[in-house]
Design a protein around this motif. Structure first.
Motif, PDB file in Angstrom:
ATOM      1  N   HIS A  16       3.551  -3.083  37.693  1.00 60.60           N
ATOM      2  CA  HIS A  16       3.316  -4.505  37.410  1.00 60.60           C
ATOM      3  C   HIS A  16       4.549  -5.142  36.752  1.00 60.60           C
ATOM      4  CE1 HIS A  16       1.212  -8.133  36.091  1.00 60.60           C
ATOM      5  NE2 HIS A  16       1.607  -7.901  34.855  1.00 60.60           N
ATOM      6  N   PRO A  17       5.051  -6.239  37.296  1.00 65.09           N
ATOM      7  CA  PRO A  17       6.271  -6.835  36.745  1.00 65.09           C
ATOM      8  C   PRO A  17       6.049  -7.443  35.366  1.00 65.09           C
ATOM      9  CG  PRO A  17       5.355  -8.244  38.439  1.00 65.09           C
ATOM     10  CD  PRO A  17       4.550  -6.977  38.467  1.00 65.09           C
ATOM     11  N   LEU A  18       7.015  -7.241  34.498  1.00 64.66           N
ATOM     12  CA  LEU A  18       7.015  -7.822  33.161  1.00 64.66           C
ATOM     13  C   LEU A  18       8.135  -8.855  33.072  1.00 64.66           C
ATOM     14  CD1 LEU A  18       6.461  -4.589  31.071  1.00 64.66           C
ATOM     15  CD2 LEU A  18       4.824  -6.440  31.404  1.00 64.66           C
ATOM     16  N   PRO A  19       8.124  -9.684  32.043  1.00 66.70           N
ATOM     17  CA  PRO A  19       9.215 -10.661  31.896  1.00 66.70           C
ATOM     18  C   PRO A  19      10.579  -9.981  31.919  1.00 66.70           C
ATOM     19  CG  PRO A  19       7.455 -11.138  30.344  1.00 66.70           C
ATOM     20  CD  PRO A  19       7.106  -9.829  30.982  1.00 66.70           C
ATOM     21  N   GLU A  20      11.537 -10.628  32.538  1.00 70.54           N
ATOM     22  CA  GLU A  20      12.875 -10.055  32.678  1.00 70.54           C
ATOM     23  C   GLU A  20      13.447  -9.691  31.309  1.00 70.54           C
ATOM     24  OE1 GLU A  20      17.135 -11.061  34.845  1.00 70.54           O
ATOM     25  OE2 GLU A  20      15.431 -12.409  35.062  1.00 70.54           O
ATOM     26  N   GLY A  21      14.030  -8.503  31.235  1.00 72.52           N
ATOM     27  CA  GLY A  21      14.633  -8.051  29.996  1.00 72.52           C
ATOM     28  C   GLY A  21      13.700  -7.238  29.121  1.00 72.52           C
ATOM     29  N   HIS A  22      12.411  -7.115  29.535  1.00 73.20           N
ATOM     30  CA  HIS A  22      11.485  -6.317  28.732  1.00 73.20           C
ATOM     31  C   HIS A  22      11.928  -4.863  28.766  1.00 73.20           C
ATOM     32  CE1 HIS A  22       7.807  -4.551  27.170  1.00 73.20           C
ATOM     33  NE2 HIS A  22       7.439  -5.754  26.796  1.00 73.20           N
ATOM     34  N   ARG A  23      11.865  -4.182  27.621  1.00 75.64           N
ATOM     35  CA  ARG A  23      12.461  -2.848  27.509  1.00 75.64           C
ATOM     36  C   ARG A  23      11.608  -1.748  28.115  1.00 75.64           C
ATOM     37  NH1 ARG A  23      11.919  -1.358  21.062  1.00 75.64           N
ATOM     38  NH2 ARG A  23       9.656  -1.361  20.930  1.00 75.64           N
ATOM     39  N   LEU A  44      -0.351 -10.401  27.681  1.00 70.44           N
ATOM     40  CA  LEU A  44      -1.562  -9.985  28.381  1.00 70.44           C
ATOM     41  C   LEU A  44      -1.828 -10.873  29.596  1.00 70.44           C
ATOM     42  CD1 LEU A  44      -3.922  -7.935  28.112  1.00 70.44           C
ATOM     43  CD2 LEU A  44      -5.177  -9.723  26.876  1.00 70.44           C
ATOM     44  N   ASP A  45      -2.195 -10.239  30.717  1.00 71.61           N
ATOM     45  CA  ASP A  45      -2.678 -10.981  31.884  1.00 71.61           C
ATOM     46  C   ASP A  45      -3.670 -10.109  32.637  1.00 71.61           C
ATOM     47  OD1 ASP A  45      -1.288  -9.272  33.722  1.00 71.61           O
ATOM     48  OD2 ASP A  45       0.493 -10.520  33.604  1.00 71.61           O
ATOM     49  N   ALA A  46      -4.336 -10.706  33.611  1.00 69.64           N
ATOM     50  CA  ALA A  46      -5.421 -10.017  34.321  1.00 69.64           C
ATOM     51  C   ALA A  46      -4.917  -8.788  35.068  1.00 69.64           C
ATOM     52  CB  ALA A  46      -6.106 -10.982  35.284  1.00 69.64           C
ATOM     53  N   GLN A  47      -3.711  -8.856  35.609  1.00 69.85           N
ATOM     54  CA  GLN A  47      -3.187  -7.713  36.349  1.00 69.85           C
ATOM     55  C   GLN A  47      -2.925  -6.524  35.427  1.00 69.85           C
ATOM     56  OE1 GLN A  47       0.102  -9.330  38.910  1.00 69.85           O
ATOM     57  NE2 GLN A  47      -0.908  -8.034  40.427  1.00 69.85           N
ATOM     58  N   LEU A  48      -2.482  -6.785  34.205  1.00 63.08           N
ATOM     59  CA  LEU A  48      -2.271  -5.683  33.269  1.00 63.08           C
ATOM     60  C   LEU A  48      -3.584  -5.003  32.905  1.00 63.08           C
ATOM     61  CD1 LEU A  48       0.524  -6.911  30.848  1.00 63.08           C
ATOM     62  CD2 LEU A  48       0.559  -4.834  32.246  1.00 63.08           C
ATOM     63  N   VAL A  49      -4.642  -5.787  32.752  1.00 67.64           N
ATOM     64  CA  VAL A  49      -5.948  -5.199  32.475  1.00 67.64           C
ATOM     65  C   VAL A  49      -6.418  -4.379  33.668  1.00 67.64           C
ATOM     66  CG1 VAL A  49      -8.358  -5.683  31.928  1.00 67.64           C
ATOM     67  CG2 VAL A  49      -6.546  -7.023  30.832  1.00 67.64           C
ATOM     68  N   GLU A  50      -6.265  -4.928  34.876  1.00 64.01           N
ATOM     69  CA  GLU A  50      -6.630  -4.168  36.073  1.00 64.01           C
ATOM     70  C   GLU A  50      -5.803  -2.886  36.179  1.00 64.01           C
ATOM     71  OE1 GLU A  50      -6.459  -4.354  40.960  1.00 64.01           O
ATOM     72  OE2 GLU A  50      -6.126  -6.206  39.816  1.00 64.01           O
ATOM     73  N   ARG A  51      -4.529  -3.001  35.844  1.00 66.75           N
ATOM     74  CA  ARG A  51      -3.655  -1.823  35.872  1.00 66.75           C
ATOM     75  C   ARG A  51      -4.215  -0.713  34.989  1.00 66.75           C
ATOM     76  NH1 ARG A  51       0.535   0.141  32.608  1.00 66.75           N
ATOM     77  NH2 ARG A  51       2.207   1.187  33.779  1.00 66.75           N
ATOM     78  N   GLU A  52      -4.605  -1.062  33.772  1.00 62.55           N
ATOM     79  CA  GLU A  52      -5.131  -0.045  32.854  1.00 62.55           C
ATOM     80  C   GLU A  52      -6.455   0.526  33.351  1.00 62.55           C
ATOM     81  OE1 GLU A  52      -3.959   0.802  29.389  1.00 62.55           O
ATOM     82  OE2 GLU A  52      -2.035   0.035  30.106  1.00 62.55           O
ATOM     83  N   LEU A  53      -7.281  -0.308  33.976  1.00 68.39           N
ATOM     84  CA  LEU A  53      -8.546   0.176  34.525  1.00 68.39           C
ATOM     85  C   LEU A  53      -8.306   1.160  35.665  1.00 68.39           C
ATOM     86  CD1 LEU A  53     -10.536  -3.188  34.552  1.00 68.39           C
ATOM     87  CD2 LEU A  53     -10.938  -1.239  33.033  1.00 68.39           C
ATOM     88  N   ARG A  54      -7.317   0.875  36.494  1.00 69.53           N
ATOM     89  CA  ARG A  54      -7.005   1.798  37.602  1.00 69.53           C
ATOM     90  C   ARG A  54      -6.370   3.083  37.081  1.00 69.53           C
ATOM     91  NH1 ARG A  54      -7.529  -0.287  42.807  1.00 69.53           N
ATOM     92  NH2 ARG A  54      -7.798  -2.557  42.939  1.00 69.53           N
ATOM     93  N   ILE A  55      -5.544   2.971  36.045  1.00 64.59           N
ATOM     94  CA  ILE A  55      -4.962   4.177  35.451  1.00 64.59           C
ATOM     95  C   ILE A  55      -6.060   5.075  34.910  1.00 64.59           C
ATOM     96  CG2 ILE A  55      -3.611   5.022  33.490  1.00 64.59           C
ATOM     97  CD1 ILE A  55      -1.720   2.627  33.930  1.00 64.59           C
ATOM     98  N   ALA A  56      -7.016   4.493  34.201  1.00 61.40           N
ATOM     99  CA  ALA A  56      -8.091   5.287  33.619  1.00 61.40           C
ATOM    100  C   ALA A  56      -8.917   5.980  34.699  1.00 61.40           C
ATOM    101  CB  ALA A  56      -8.984   4.407  32.752  1.00 61.40           C
ATOM    102  N   GLN A  57      -9.245   5.256  35.773  1.00 60.25           N
ATOM    103  CA  GLN A  57     -10.000   5.892  36.858  1.00 60.25           C
ATOM    104  C   GLN A  57      -9.167   6.966  37.547  1.00 60.25           C
ATOM    105  OE1 GLN A  57     -13.358   5.306  37.648  1.00 60.25           O
ATOM    106  NE2 GLN A  57     -12.987   7.217  38.751  1.00 60.25           N
ATOM    107  N   GLY A  58      -7.865   6.740  37.650  1.00 57.75           N
ATOM    108  CA  GLY A  58      -6.999   7.767  38.230  1.00 57.75           C
ATOM    109  C   GLY A  58      -7.016   9.054  37.431  1.00 57.75           C
ATOM    110  N   THR A  59      -7.085   8.926  36.109  1.00 55.55           N
ATOM    111  CA  THR A  59      -7.149  10.122  35.266  1.00 55.55           C
ATOM    112  C   THR A  59      -8.509  10.803  35.383  1.00 55.55           C
ATOM    113  OG1 THR A  59      -5.471   9.250  33.775  1.00 55.55           O
ATOM    114  CG2 THR A  59      -6.939  10.920  32.869  1.00 55.55           C
ATOM    115  N   ILE A  60      -9.584  10.026  35.496  1.00 54.92           N
ATOM    116  CA  ILE A  60     -10.908  10.616  35.737  1.00 54.92           C
ATOM    117  C   ILE A  60     -10.935  11.343  37.077  1.00 54.92           C
ATOM    118  CG2 ILE A  60     -13.312  10.058  36.253  1.00 54.92           C
ATOM    119  CD1 ILE A  60     -13.093   7.803  34.161  1.00 54.92           C
TER     120      ILE A  60
END
Length: 300
Positions: free
Chosen positions: A12-19, A83-99
């Motif tokens: 997921h893209p973050l603002p340019e320059g984010h570390r 925070l945005d909706a895609q970041l929340v979806e990203r975390e939800l998919r990561i969690a299901q991937g670990t399950i």
């Protein structure tokens, strides 16, 4: 077949320059495919985890603020992401991937999530680039569904797994082992079942000796029937946030110690990748890819 959770939303893209180097989540599977370590069939795209499963681990009010995108500016700064909706979806998919990975590990011995290792997320907070704690969510899922009785979480990211420690502080079926920089983030530590704080500048031999002693102790004390491993590569000497001094070879040997111990004990193992902030992205990707390469040597 060794299965690996990956989804395009991981990058997921973050603002340019984010570390935070989100691009590594594209480069890791790309490199593994290019060199022939994996094939496309090894990869799977997880769906978002259900709210019901999230709430086994995270408090309802915190989850509602994530879902509604209503976290305060202060809480968003603590996470480090706008925070945005895609970041929340990203975390939800990561969690299901670990399950899903936990299920695959029960069949194949080991499974991976290209992302995850979001160990700074506690029951009611996000912190340090972590919104939802994927391995904690998967741990509670296994326990709630009677798929495991005793679980060991091995956290070798350079930063303490404070969120994981807080979530399981009163859960005797889960043993949390964190070996981390003593003077590094987070500056307010929680109490893991076994915490091993490390001095700044620690080098290969001392690190591996310390791990050898305490990894044995963690297995002996926890007597697990399932293991989660957080394999952050921010222990490298090249890491700009890590403060340790490990070579890439020592980081690979660290991984071998954990993977070999689980294989020898016939314990299913799920691996999430955790942090890595070296100046050169190639160092991050190669160190992460070494973990996969080892698994294919040992388990495939």
């Amino acid at each position: 077949m060794i299965k690996i959770a990956w989804h395009p939303i991981y990058a997921h893209p973050l603002p340019e320059g984010h570390r935070f180097p989100m691009i590594k989540y594209e480069l890791i599977p790309g490199q593994l495919l290019h060199e022939g370590t994996i094939e496309q069939d090894n990869l799977f795209n997880p769906e978002p985890v259900s709210e019901e499963i999230v709430l086994l681990t995270h408090q309802k009010d915190y989850w509602k603020q994530l879902k509604d995108l209503s976290l305060s500016a202060k809480d968003q700064r603590r996470i480090g992401f706008p925070l945005d909706a895609q970041l929340v979806e990203r975390e939800l998919r990561i969690a299901q991937g670990t399950i899903n990975g936990a299920h695959f590990a029960m069949t194949n011995g080991i499974a991976f999530n290209v992302a995850g290792g979001t160990h700074h997320a506690g029951s009611n907070w996000g912190e340090g680039f972590c919104l939802l704690n994927d391995q904690a969510i998967a741990t509670n899922y296994l326990l709630n569904n009677n798929l495991a009785k005793r679980i060991l979480i091995v956290d070798l990211d350079v930063h303490q797994g404070n969120g994981t420690a807080e979530i399981f502080q009163k859960e005797p079926r889960v043993f949390t082992f964190s070996m981390h920089g003593d003077k590094n983030f987070p500056f307010r530590k929680e109490n893991s079942s076994l915490d091993i704080p490390l001095d700044d500048g620690l080098e290969d031999e001392a690190y591996l000796s310390t791990l050898n002693t305490n990894l044995k102790k963690a297995f002996e004390r926890s007597k697990p029937d399932f293991v989660f491993y957080l394999s952050g590569v921010d222990v490298l000497s090249t890491d700009k946030l890590g403060k340790l001094a490990l070579s890439k070879a020592a980081c690979k040997e660290r991984d071998r110690m954990v993977l070999q111990a689980c294989k020898d004990k016939n314990l299913p193992l799920q691996v999430s990748m955790g942090g890595g902030y070296s100046v050169d992205i190639k160092d991050i990707v190669d160190a992460h890819c070494n973990t996969f390469r080892l698994a294919f040597d040992l388990f495939a």
